[in-house]
Design an enzyme around this catalytic site. Sequence first.
Site, mmCIF file in Angstrom:
data_model
loop_
_atom_site.group_PDB
_atom_site.id
_atom_site.type_symbol
_atom_site.label_atom_id
_atom_site.label_comp_id
_atom_site.label_asym_id
_atom_site.label_seq_id
_atom_site.Cartn_x
_atom_site.Cartn_y
_atom_site.Cartn_z
ATOM 1 N N ASP A 39 -2.991 -16.907 -0.259
ATOM 2 C CA ASP A 39 -3.013 -15.702 0.579
ATOM 3 C C ASP A 39 -4.323 -15.624 1.358
ATOM 4 O OD1 ASP A 39 -2.023 -13.448 1.776
ATOM 5 O OD2 ASP A 39 -2.484 -12.096 0.120
ATOM 6 N N LYS A 85 -11.333 -3.005 -8.946
ATOM 7 C CA LYS A 85 -9.958 -3.176 -8.477
ATOM 8 C C LYS A 85 -9.011 -2.851 -9.622
ATOM 9 C CE LYS A 85 -6.806 -6.634 -6.505
ATOM 10 N NZ LYS A 85 -6.716 -7.858 -5.702
ATOM 11 N N GLU A 98 -10.051 0.546 -0.279
ATOM 12 C CA GLU A 98 -8.803 0.092 0.333
ATOM 13 C C GLU A 98 -7.669 0.200 -0.665
ATOM 14 O OE1 GLU A 98 -6.433 -1.700 3.077
ATOM 15 O OE2 GLU A 98 -8.375 -2.666 3.308
ATOM 16 N N GLU A 99 -6.539 0.567 -0.190
ATOM 17 C CA GLU A 99 -5.377 0.535 -1.043
ATOM 18 C C GLU A 99 -4.532 -0.681 -0.689
ATOM 19 O OE1 GLU A 99 -1.484 3.245 -1.723
ATOM 20 O OE2 GLU A 99 -3.427 4.244 -1.802
ATOM 21 N N GLY A 100 -4.508 -1.630 -1.549
ATOM 22 C CA GLY A 100 -3.749 -2.845 -1.285
ATOM 23 C C GLY A 100 -2.393 -2.766 -1.953
ATOM 24 N N SER A 101 -1.675 -3.865 -1.898
ATOM 25 C CA SER A 101 -0.337 -3.816 -2.446
ATOM 26 C C SER A 101 -0.331 -4.044 -3.948
ATOM 27 C CB SER A 101 0.535 -4.859 -1.759
ATOM 28 O OG SER A 101 -0.179 -6.045 -1.557
ATOM 29 N N TYR A 102 -1.372 -4.678 -4.471
ATOM 30 C CA TYR A 102 -1.375 -4.958 -5.901
ATOM 31 C C TYR A 102 -2.352 -4.104 -6.665
ATOM 32 C CZ TYR A 102 1.389 -8.926 -4.626
ATOM 33 O OH TYR A 102 2.375 -9.711 -4.135
ATOM 34 N N VAL A 139 -8.833 -0.612 -4.643
ATOM 35 C CA VAL A 139 -10.203 -1.073 -4.726
ATOM 36 C C VAL A 139 -11.158 0.073 -4.406
ATOM 37 C CG1 VAL A 139 -11.870 -2.758 -3.875
ATOM 38 C CG2 VAL A 139 -9.454 -3.364 -4.013
HETATM 39 N N1 LIG Z 1 -15.556 -7.274 -4.328
HETATM 40 C C1 LIG Z 1 -15.286 -6.499 -3.268
HETATM 41 N N2 LIG Z 1 -16.274 -5.855 -2.622
HETATM 42 C C2 LIG Z 1 -15.988 -5.078 -1.565
HETATM 43 N N3 LIG Z 1 -14.764 -4.879 -1.064
HETATM 44 C C3 LIG Z 1 -13.734 -5.500 -1.670
HETATM 45 C C4 LIG Z 1 -13.938 -6.321 -2.800
HETATM 46 N N4 LIG Z 1 -12.740 -6.800 -3.184
HETATM 47 C C5 LIG Z 1 -11.845 -6.299 -2.334
HETATM 48 N N5 LIG Z 1 -12.421 -5.499 -1.411
HETATM 49 C C6 LIG Z 1 -11.763 -4.783 -0.336
HETATM 50 O O1 LIG Z 1 -10.515 -4.320 -0.774
HETATM 51 C C7 LIG Z 1 -9.478 -4.903 -0.008
HETATM 52 C C8 LIG Z 1 -8.305 -5.210 -0.891
HETATM 53 O O2 LIG Z 1 -8.695 -6.071 -1.938
HETATM 54 P P1 LIG Z 1 -7.736 -7.203 -2.434
HETATM 55 O O3 LIG Z 1 -7.287 -7.977 -1.266
HETATM 56 O O4 LIG Z 1 -8.380 -7.920 -3.558
HETATM 57 O O5 LIG Z 1 -6.586 -6.299 -3.031
HETATM 58 P P2 LIG Z 1 -5.035 -6.406 -2.892
HETATM 59 O O6 LIG Z 1 -4.535 -5.216 -3.552
HETATM 60 O O7 LIG Z 1 -4.589 -7.693 -3.404
HETATM 61 O O8 LIG Z 1 -4.845 -6.280 -1.369
HETATM 62 P P3 LIG Z 1 -3.712 -6.811 -0.418
HETATM 63 O O9 LIG Z 1 -2.455 -6.822 -1.151
HETATM 64 O O10 LIG Z 1 -3.781 -5.811 0.684
HETATM 65 O O11 LIG Z 1 -4.151 -8.154 0.012
HETATM 66 C C9 LIG Z 1 -10.086 -6.133 0.639
HETATM 67 O O12 LIG Z 1 -9.476 -6.408 1.850
HETATM 68 C C10 LIG Z 1 -11.520 -5.706 0.830
HETATM 69 O O13 LIG Z 1 -11.634 -4.958 2.003
HETATM 70 MG MG LIG Z 2 -5.904 -8.569 -0.073
#
Ligand SMILES: Nc1ncnc2c1ncn2[C@@H]1O[C@H](COP(=O)(O)OP(=O)(O)OP(=O)(O)O)[C@@H](O)[C@H]1O
Ligand SMILES: [Mg+2]
Lengths: 450, 295
Positions: free
Chosen positions: A220, A125, A103-107, A110
Amino acid sequence: MAGASRWADEEGDRAEKDRRKKEKEEKKRAKLAKQQAEEEAKARAEQRVQRSDERPSKKRKLSPDGEEDAQPQFGERKLLRFEAPGWGPCRHTSNFETLNHIEEGSYGWVSRAKAISTGEVVALKKIKMDYNQDGFPITALREISILQQARHANIVDLREIVMGNGLDDVVMVMEFIEHDLKTLEEDMFDPFKPSEVKTLLRQLGSAVGFLHENHIMHRDLKTSNILLNNRGQLKLADFGMARHVPPPHAPLTQLVVTLWYRAPELLLGAEDYGPEIDMWSIGCIFGELLSKEPILQGKDEVDELSKIFALCGLPNDKTWPGFYRLPNAKALKIPRDTKSGSVIRSKFTFLTNAGAELLTSLLSLNPAGRPTAKQMLQHPYFTENPRPMPPEMFPSFPSKAGQEKRRKHSPNAPRRGDAPKIGGGELDFSSIFAGREEEQKGAGFQLRIG
Amino acid sequence: MRPSPLANPLATVAQIRPSSSQIDNIPSDLEDSVRFAGARLTQAAGILLRLPQEVVAQAIVIFTRFWVGQEGGSLVQFGAEQVSQASLYLATKLSAYPKSAKSVINVYAYLDSFPSTFIDPEELHRKKDPKEYYVSEGTYQTRRDALFKVEQYVLKVLGFQLHVSLPYTLCITYLQALDVFRHPLGRELAKRANAHLNSALLSPQLLYLTHQPSQLATAAIYLAAKEVGVKMPDVDWWEVFDTDREELGFLVVGLLSVESFAMKEKEKWGEARVPMTVDAVEAELQKRSTSSGVE
Ligand SMILES: Nc1ncnc2c1ncn2[C@@H]1O[C@H](COP(=O)(O)OP(=O)(O)OP(=O)(O)O)[C@@H](O)[C@H]1O
Ligand SMILES: [Mg+2]
């Protein structure tokens, strides 16, 4: 102070010099490695001695200089010993082999990866380095430091931080968890069964209760940040917004929590909010688990508030003392005569009375009306039938994270860059509340923003 | 929390010696001097930035961790002043009292204007207008970049292990448990114990890296009670606080030796400055080898 600037100016030369020095060091270190290994083995042996130490009689006196003891540094009595890990430099990212992106999140980004030495599958991550005036991103620093300390069965386990060749290449190594609730919910045909919802909610409450006990707010909570493994164990993730509850009256940013899970006091501009905001989000998640989709999908802050009021009823002085003193409350024209109460009971018809009561209290507009995580876990809802399904009885679902890139549907958590500087004159809500002529339509009442 | 909010990651036996600096042929007495001066510098900067002692203490522990062990930072590669700055900056970031890079840099520039390393704490504030020492925009940018780089090195060397539990609150709790405040000298005792905890931060034996907060607090109370003349319970009360007699003895000696170490350092360096940058360390090594006629 010459060193400061020169260090930066001569970075190139220095780097080359460092490299050569490193080589030299490496050789020296190799020699020392053996000695170190021996010492470590000795230390471990001593620790074993310490652990197997039987509790001797209380009466036994030690001589003050401990000459009668072969290992004078360890006491005769069994005193409480913390199993405290040491520290060591970050290992290199090359110790892991990426399998697929999740997944590509905002921060960060992963991905699923394999530890080369052990074959263990982990989640990586990557920390997004937003180059600002603050150096290493404070949110990432908080996320790491909080996760390092928060060890709980229902909180994702942070194993270590690894670094690539550059100092900017920073990656968190976590246990890999097969699903997140958001993706599951989208792929499932039927909503979770009541007994399953109960198990999930209980585990979530347990994680959040643990955090609050340690004065940490997650800030969050939402289904995409809640992971579920194939053994039915829920693991809370994404601590990118989390922080310690600050000393009283320190202003906090209201730009936290993804819109659909954001508590009304945040939407109304409260600066001294507390852990109750997480309980609101839990209420939203509870409702979502039951209905298989987010229950308060506002288009923007105002729309979110209207949807909240439509579901939970309108606030007044009695139900929420202090409501009118909140910064953005003045901008709201709330019809006082309209009779508009909560419709939660009638919307969640299949919920038992106890369940509806719990959901209603979690979604209490007045933060003081929400139960704490501990109180929530004591609620009769968890002991009445159907009982929570034992996690190991959970069905296992095909894991999307294990195979393919996930899609994103819900809005993102507020980004750090968007955060208004408190007191910096940038806190302008006019775009949200003022200057809006139109009326937001809710169900059964009208919310005027003027 | 992992594993207990009261526990600290400690240095392992193998980690304590030899240090990275020693492998690089930095004499260990010089390393001790620099680490000591660096810890004091961190303390002074913390005072000027009006930070609570907890934050300063955390910064000093981070600073100290950085130099420890073969995989730690070496004085050949990093100046103590910069590492002090980065440690303090990191500690404030995680606290409720974040400070901007600019104020941190200005405070260190101000402290650098003192001719001697051993500044009288009184003099810290008395001196001229700090604004005169604000760095120019150009200097600021260079130093800020350097600060951010060293910050990342500190994170790397520590494996992001910035968590520090401190003995201060524990110390008060123990004193209450021992019912010390009912004694007319109770406050005095508490003050002494607190002072010992502060000086232990500067210990060349790295007491905060080798012992848990409960043990530090216990030893500080034990010593303070002896000094103030408050009689403690006639039993092995320290065991209640998870400290055995040997540890207690070791720590008390350690606490007592900080003061004499500080005196010796002051004598040794006099009006001179302890080398706090990579270049200054190199110059100091040059000086030593010339004066001892080795070269
Ligand atoms: N330990 C893990 N094992 C499997 N999948 C994970 C794990 N940690 C995160 N993910 C996947 O990656 C996604 C994004 O991770 P996370 O929410 O920590 O990142 P983020 O960049 O802060 O995302 P956002 O800003 O979208 O909330 C999660 O929604 C989940 O689907
Ligand atoms: Mg997240």
